[in-house]
Design a protein around this motif. Structure first.
Motif, PDB file in Angstrom:
ATOM      1  N   ALA A   1      89.299  62.270  67.398  1.00 17.82           N
ATOM      2  CA  ALA A   1      88.808  60.900  67.528  1.00 17.82           C
ATOM      3  C   ALA A   1      89.015  60.098  66.242  1.00 17.82           C
ATOM      4  O   ALA A   1      88.939  58.868  66.256  1.00 17.82           O
ATOM      5  CB  ALA A   1      87.337  60.908  67.933  1.00 17.82           C
TER       6      ALA A   1
ATOM      7  N   TYR B   1      91.130  56.888  66.037  1.00 18.39           N
ATOM      8  CA  TYR B   1      90.684  55.518  66.323  1.00 18.39           C
ATOM      9  C   TYR B   1      90.260  54.740  65.084  1.00 18.39           C
ATOM     10  O   TYR B   1      89.937  53.569  65.186  1.00 18.39           O
ATOM     11  CB  TYR B   1      89.554  55.526  67.359  1.00 18.39           C
ATOM     12  CG  TYR B   1      89.997  56.094  68.678  1.00 18.39           C
ATOM     13  CD1 TYR B   1      90.922  55.420  69.469  1.00 18.39           C
ATOM     14  CD2 TYR B   1      89.524  57.325  69.122  1.00 18.39           C
ATOM     15  CE1 TYR B   1      91.347  55.944  70.669  1.00 18.39           C
ATOM     16  CE2 TYR B   1      89.941  57.856  70.330  1.00 18.39           C
ATOM     17  CZ  TYR B   1      90.855  57.169  71.097  1.00 18.39           C
ATOM     18  OH  TYR B   1      91.275  57.694  72.281  1.00 18.39           O
TER      19      TYR B   1
ATOM     20  N   TYR C   1      78.791  49.582  66.443  1.00 22.77           N
ATOM     21  CA  TYR C   1      80.162  50.066  66.599  1.00 22.77           C
ATOM     22  C   TYR C   1      80.847  50.218  65.240  1.00 22.77           C
ATOM     23  O   TYR C   1      81.550  51.197  64.992  1.00 22.77           O
ATOM     24  CB  TYR C   1      80.949  49.101  67.492  1.00 22.77           C
ATOM     25  CG  TYR C   1      82.131  49.738  68.169  1.00 22.77           C
ATOM     26  CD1 TYR C   1      81.957  50.576  69.262  1.00 22.77           C
ATOM     27  CD2 TYR C   1      83.422  49.509  67.719  1.00 22.77           C
ATOM     28  CE1 TYR C   1      83.029  51.171  69.886  1.00 22.77           C
ATOM     29  CE2 TYR C   1      84.510  50.098  68.342  1.00 22.77           C
ATOM     30  CZ  TYR C   1      84.306  50.923  69.436  1.00 22.77           C
ATOM     31  OH  TYR C   1      85.383  51.514  70.045  1.00 22.77           O
TER      32      TYR C   1
ATOM     33  N   ASP D   1      85.329  55.344  59.547  1.00 22.90           N
ATOM     34  CA  ASP D   1      85.439  55.858  58.181  1.00 22.90           C
ATOM     35  C   ASP D   1      86.065  54.815  57.267  1.00 22.90           C
ATOM     36  O   ASP D   1      86.017  54.943  56.058  1.00 22.90           O
ATOM     37  CB  ASP D   1      86.351  57.096  58.151  1.00 22.90           C
ATOM     38  CG  ASP D   1      85.736  58.243  58.915  1.00 22.90           C
ATOM     39  OD1 ASP D   1      84.545  58.507  58.694  1.00 22.90           O
ATOM     40  OD2 ASP D   1      86.442  58.875  59.718  1.00 22.90           O
TER      41      ASP D   1
ATOM     42  N   MET E   1      82.496  58.738  56.901  1.00 23.78           N
ATOM     43  CA  MET E   1      81.444  59.008  57.891  1.00 23.78           C
ATOM     44  C   MET E   1      81.521  60.443  58.393  1.00 23.78           C
ATOM     45  O   MET E   1      82.548  60.888  58.877  1.00 23.78           O
ATOM     46  CB  MET E   1      81.631  58.076  59.095  1.00 23.78           C
ATOM     47  CG  MET E   1      80.784  56.858  59.037  1.00 23.78           C
ATOM     48  SD  MET E   1      79.448  57.059  60.206  1.00 23.78           S
ATOM     49  CE  MET E   1      78.367  55.762  59.713  1.00 23.78           C
TER      50      MET E   1
ATOM     51  N   ARG F   1      77.609  59.883  62.307  1.00 20.10           N
ATOM     52  CA  ARG F   1      78.034  59.267  63.574  1.00 20.10           C
ATOM     53  C   ARG F   1      77.034  59.576  64.681  1.00 20.10           C
ATOM     54  O   ARG F   1      76.685  58.710  65.486  1.00 20.10           O
ATOM     55  CB  ARG F   1      79.428  59.767  63.974  1.00 20.10           C
ATOM     56  CG  ARG F   1      80.557  59.074  63.217  1.00 20.10           C
ATOM     57  CD  ARG F   1      81.898  59.406  63.847  1.00 20.10           C
ATOM     58  NE  ARG F   1      82.197  60.824  63.809  1.00 20.10           N
ATOM     59  CZ  ARG F   1      82.889  61.423  62.834  1.00 20.10           C
ATOM     60  NH1 ARG F   1      83.359  60.715  61.846  1.00 20.10           N
ATOM     61  NH2 ARG F   1      83.113  62.712  62.870  1.00 20.10           N
TER      62      ARG F   1
ATOM     63  N   THR G   1      73.994  57.389  64.198  1.00 25.22           N
ATOM     64  CA  THR G   1      74.246  56.032  64.673  1.00 25.22           C
ATOM     65  C   THR G   1      74.162  55.973  66.193  1.00 25.22           C
ATOM     66  O   THR G   1      73.542  55.077  66.765  1.00 25.22           O
ATOM     67  CB  THR G   1      75.646  55.561  64.227  1.00 25.22           C
ATOM     68  OG1 THR G   1      75.695  55.581  62.810  1.00 25.22           O
ATOM     69  CG2 THR G   1      75.957  54.166  64.726  1.00 25.22           C
ATOM     70  N   CYS G   2      74.772  56.963  66.830  1.00 26.93           N
ATOM     71  CA  CYS G   2      74.813  56.948  68.294  1.00 26.93           C
ATOM     72  C   CYS G   2      73.402  57.155  68.873  1.00 26.93           C
ATOM     73  O   CYS G   2      73.050  56.547  69.887  1.00 26.93           O
ATOM     74  CB  CYS G   2      75.775  58.015  68.801  1.00 26.93           C
ATOM     75  SG  CYS G   2      76.198  57.825  70.530  1.00 26.93           S
TER      76      CYS G   2
ATOM     77  N   ARG H   1      70.623  56.172  67.395  1.00 23.89           N
ATOM     78  CA  ARG H   1      69.934  54.885  67.210  1.00 23.89           C
ATOM     79  C   ARG H   1      70.388  53.884  68.261  1.00 23.89           C
ATOM     80  O   ARG H   1      69.594  53.123  68.814  1.00 23.89           O
ATOM     81  CB  ARG H   1      70.208  54.351  65.807  1.00 23.89           C
ATOM     82  CG  ARG H   1      69.365  55.071  64.744  1.00 23.89           C
ATOM     83  CD  ARG H   1      69.772  54.659  63.322  1.00 23.89           C
ATOM     84  NE  ARG H   1      70.133  53.281  63.195  1.00 23.89           N
ATOM     85  CZ  ARG H   1      71.294  52.856  62.704  1.00 23.89           C
ATOM     86  NH1 ARG H   1      72.200  53.722  62.295  1.00 23.89           N
ATOM     87  NH2 ARG H   1      71.558  51.574  62.636  1.00 23.89           N
TER      88      ARG H   1
ATOM     89  N   LEU I   1      83.034  53.629  73.453  1.00 21.83           N
ATOM     90  CA  LEU I   1      82.767  54.752  72.550  1.00 21.83           C
ATOM     91  C   LEU I   1      83.930  55.731  72.558  1.00 21.83           C
ATOM     92  O   LEU I   1      84.227  56.358  71.549  1.00 21.83           O
ATOM     93  CB  LEU I   1      81.480  55.473  72.961  1.00 21.83           C
ATOM     94  CG  LEU I   1      80.185  54.695  72.744  1.00 21.83           C
ATOM     95  CD1 LEU I   1      78.996  55.577  73.082  1.00 21.83           C
ATOM     96  CD2 LEU I   1      80.077  54.194  71.310  1.00 21.83           C
TER      97      LEU I   1
ATOM     98  N   VAL J   1      86.967  55.106  72.578  1.00 24.77           N
ATOM     99  CA  VAL J   1      88.048  54.686  71.680  1.00 24.77           C
ATOM    100  C   VAL J   1      87.517  54.387  70.278  1.00 24.77           C
ATOM    101  O   VAL J   1      88.069  53.569  69.555  1.00 24.77           O
ATOM    102  CB  VAL J   1      88.852  53.479  72.230  1.00 24.77           C
ATOM    103  CG1 VAL J   1      89.576  53.867  73.501  1.00 24.77           C
ATOM    104  CG2 VAL J   1      87.952  52.282  72.475  1.00 24.77           C
ATOM    105  N   SER J   2      86.428  55.044  69.921  1.00 28.16           N
ATOM    106  CA  SER J   2      85.896  54.948  68.556  1.00 28.16           C
ATOM    107  C   SER J   2      86.014  56.338  67.917  1.00 28.16           C
ATOM    108  O   SER J   2      86.282  57.313  68.620  1.00 28.16           O
ATOM    109  CB  SER J   2      84.434  54.529  68.598  1.00 28.16           C
ATOM    110  OG  SER J   2      83.628  55.657  68.896  1.00 28.16           O
ATOM    111  N   PRO J   3      85.807  56.438  66.618  1.00 30.26           N
ATOM    112  CA  PRO J   3      85.907  57.766  65.980  1.00 30.26           C
ATOM    113  C   PRO J   3      84.797  58.742  66.361  1.00 30.26           C
ATOM    114  O   PRO J   3      84.751  59.849  65.839  1.00 30.26           O
ATOM    115  CB  PRO J   3      85.829  57.432  64.482  1.00 30.26           C
ATOM    116  CG  PRO J   3      86.212  56.002  64.383  1.00 30.26           C
ATOM    117  CD  PRO J   3      85.707  55.363  65.629  1.00 30.26           C
ATOM    118  N   LEU J   4      83.925  58.341  67.276  1.00 29.48           N
ATOM    119  CA  LEU J   4      82.881  59.256  67.736  1.00 29.48           C
ATOM    120  C   LEU J   4      83.510  60.292  68.665  1.00 29.48           C
ATOM    121  O   LEU J   4      84.088  59.943  69.695  1.00 29.48           O
ATOM    122  CB  LEU J   4      81.818  58.457  68.492  1.00 29.48           C
ATOM    123  CG  LEU J   4      80.589  59.208  68.990  1.00 29.48           C
ATOM    124  CD1 LEU J   4      79.640  59.506  67.841  1.00 29.48           C
ATOM    125  CD2 LEU J   4      79.876  58.400  70.067  1.00 29.48           C
ATOM    126  N   GLU J   5      83.413  61.575  68.305  1.00 28.77           N
ATOM    127  CA  GLU J   5      83.965  62.641  69.165  1.00 28.77           C
ATOM    128  C   GLU J   5      83.102  62.784  70.407  1.00 28.77           C
ATOM    129  O   GLU J   5      81.905  62.480  70.378  1.00 28.77           O
ATOM    130  CB  GLU J   5      83.970  63.978  68.410  1.00 28.77           C
ATOM    131  CG  GLU J   5      84.870  64.037  67.202  1.00 28.77           C
ATOM    132  CD  GLU J   5      86.340  64.238  67.564  1.00 28.77           C
ATOM    133  OE1 GLU J   5      86.669  64.387  68.765  1.00 28.77           O
ATOM    134  OE2 GLU J   5      87.160  64.238  66.638  1.00 28.77           O
TER     135      GLU J   5
END
Ligand SMILES: Nc1ncnc2c1ncn2[C@@H]1O[C@H](COP(=O)(O)OP(=O)(O)OP(=O)(O)O)[C@@H](O)[C@H]1O
Ligand SMILES: [Mg+2]
Lengths: 285, 240
Positions: A73, A76, A101, A106, B1, B6, B9-10, B12, B83, B85-89
């Protein structure tokens, strides 16, 4: 190369026929690549394949020189994706939608309020975005895809549902990003946008790329040899078309220009729209 | 991050959405109502049976409904695609989906405890099993939600799971021998709880329970993540 697709194909699960047959294309760094085609031709599907939303494709895709299949991920951090339809947390405010978001990245991110201002959206609006209009939600989704200042930006019909002023705003934003060197994969039905902004466009028809070239070259290639002349015959105005591809018509054209009082002469320059209609065979008229 | 930040954040983000949807207020309110009803209406001799029962019901309700609610919201609003397409796995996303309601459940559980028995330092022993049981309840809820998207079907699918979570109560009511449900994930919270009310718990037993729970959690998490990827993420691509 920022994107390289080789034999990219996809069939939705449970469907007999492939939606994407076999696509081969390359997108260079800094290029604005227009992806055009009739409804249902597979543009959105292709974007989903390239953005890893749809797994299980055939063929090979490399992005940033790395095979898409092996990406985590973290990919992205360098990619921005704006979907065809707004997908926001409807119960949260715009600033919350952007703020949370932005925290996932990073890389350095834009200030939410700057993004809102840039897209002509209200700053400090306490209402949930469910109260916003569709066009505003679309622009907010667009803004969200820009938070991480992505070097590669995917846009699926970004101007749909926008009033003319905001469509211009979005066009300017895309141009601005392109000038900064962002590579852009732009799906659109708006031929003016495609013609103005894209370095190259691909026409997708039934899951295959029919033609791929710079808009200017496409228009030249599809230029007809037709000249339309308006002239005076006594007091009457007459309009006549000449196909300049044949010698006889050419002579007749020259004769007319020599002997008559000509009002206008137009060669029929095709627009990108004409090219689209011809290439896709979807001339509905 | 880092992954941890991460996930934070998710979590929250999930809590904020659930608060705006009123879910958190409903569940904390439910705990309050339970405490008031028991305090005002029921003889104190029944409390040792009632309080653990309420705790388990609260876990079930909190874990299952909040996770499922989040799942529905995200897939209805398609914000899950954002989500994706975000860096969140996806593992981090699922972890946050389980943790957020588990936190609410833990707070509700502590509220019940505080309201009826009072809080002292031993509550620290109760906390981990409470949290872990909530996570497991949430995992069960998410798992069912991945299979049954329609609301009535989801409820029907959840009923057997809620029943399974309540099984250790049988021992509490004296219907089965005390240690029948020792292996059961919800038993640890129950055991810790009854220990707290009766005598000091044995640290060793407590640690053993915790290890068991962590094992269950890992297993549950793996399973639900796999199902989530297969059933939700795949569909996300097809439906956005
Ligand atoms: N989830 C799905 N399952 C099965 N078929 C699908 C699914 N989504 C899209 N399709 C089919 O795939 C084809 C391509 O759809 P896609 O959305 O990619 O088209 P598009 O070029 O983006 O069209 P538009 O211009 O209308 O946005 C269509 O025939 C559509 O019916
Ligand atoms: Mg589309």
């Amino acid at each position: 190369m920022i994107i390289e697709a080789e034999g990219l194909g996809y069939t939705y699960p449970g469907q007999p026929d492939p939606v994407i047959r076999s696509l081969d294309f390359q997108i260079e760094a800094g290029e604005v690549f227009g992806f055009l085609g009739p409804n249902g031709s597979g543009k959105t599907t292709t974007q989903k394949l390239l953005t890893r939303i749809l797994p299980g494709y055939r063929g090979k895709v490399s992005i940033f020189g790395q095979d898409l299949r092996g990406q985590s991920a973290a990919f992205y951090n360098r990619v921005g994706v704006c979907f065809e339809f707004p997908n926001l947390y409807e119960k949260l405010t715009a600033e919350e939608n952007l703020g949370f978001y932005a925290e996932f990245f990073d890389v350095a991110t834009e200030e939410p309020r700057n993004v809102l201002e840039r897209l002509d959206l209200p700053v400090g609006d306490r209402r949930p975005v469910s109260k916003w209009s569709k066009g505003m939600k679309m622009r907010l989704s667009l803004g969200r895809s820009l938070l991480n200042r992505p070097p590669l930006w995917f846009l699926d019909e970004p101007t749909t549902g926008q009033d003319p002023a905001h469509a211009v705003l979005i066009r300017q934003l895309i141009r601005e990003k392109a000038e900064l060197g962002t590579s852009i994969f732009l799906t659109t039905h708006n031929m003016t946008v495609a013609d103005e902004l894209c370095d190259r466009v691909a026409f997708l028809v039934d899951g295959e790329i029919r033609v791929l070239d710079a808009p200017r070259d496409l228009k030249l290639a599809h230029r007809s040899q037709l000249a339309r002349v308006e002239y005076r015959n006594d007091s009457e105005r007459v309009t006549r078309d000449f196909d300049l591809a044949t010698q006889a018509e050419k002579n007749a054209f020259a004769e007319l220009v020599r002997t008559r009082e000509i009002e206008t002469i137009h060669t029929q320059e095709p627009t990108l729209e004409d090219v689209f209609l011809r290439v896709t065979g979807r001339d509905l008229a | 991050m880092s992954a941890a930040s991460r996930i934070t954040t998710c979590v929250r983000l999930n809590l904020r959405v659930q608060q705006r949807s009123g879910f958190i207020q409903i569940l904390l309110g439910l705990a309050l109502v339970l405490v008031v009803v028991v305090r005002l209406g029921l003889p104190e001799t029944l409390w040792p049976l009632l309080v653990p029962t309420m705790l388990l019901v609260e876990y079930g309700a909190v874990g299952l409904t909040l996770v499922a609610a989040m799942q529905y919201l995200e897939s209805n609003e398609k914000s899950a695609a954002a989500l994706a397409v975000s860096p969140l796995e996806s593992t981090e996303h699922v972890a946050a989906m389980l943790l957020a309601p588990a936190l609410v459940g833990t707070v509700a559980g502590l509220g019940i405890q505080a309201g009826l028995i009072g809080l002292d330092a031993r509550v620290l022993l109760l906390l981990p099993p409470l949290l872990v049981t909530c996570v497991l309840a949430g995992a069960a809820g998410l798992w069912v939600a991945c299979y049954y998207r329609e609301f009535t079907r989801f409820i029907l699918g959840v009923i057997p799971i809620v029943a399974l979570i309540q099984l250790p109560l049988l021992s509490l009511y004296g219907l089965t021998p005390r240690f029948t449900w020792l292996w059961h994930p919800a038993d640890a919270a129950l055991y810790s709880f009854t220990n707290l009310t009766e005598a000091s718990p044995s640290l060793l037993a407590w640690a053993g329970y915790l290890a068991l729970l962590v094992g269950f959690c890992t297993l549950g998490f793996r399973q639900v993540h796999r199902v989530y990827c297969e059933r939700i993420l795949q569909r996300l691509g097809e439906s956005t």
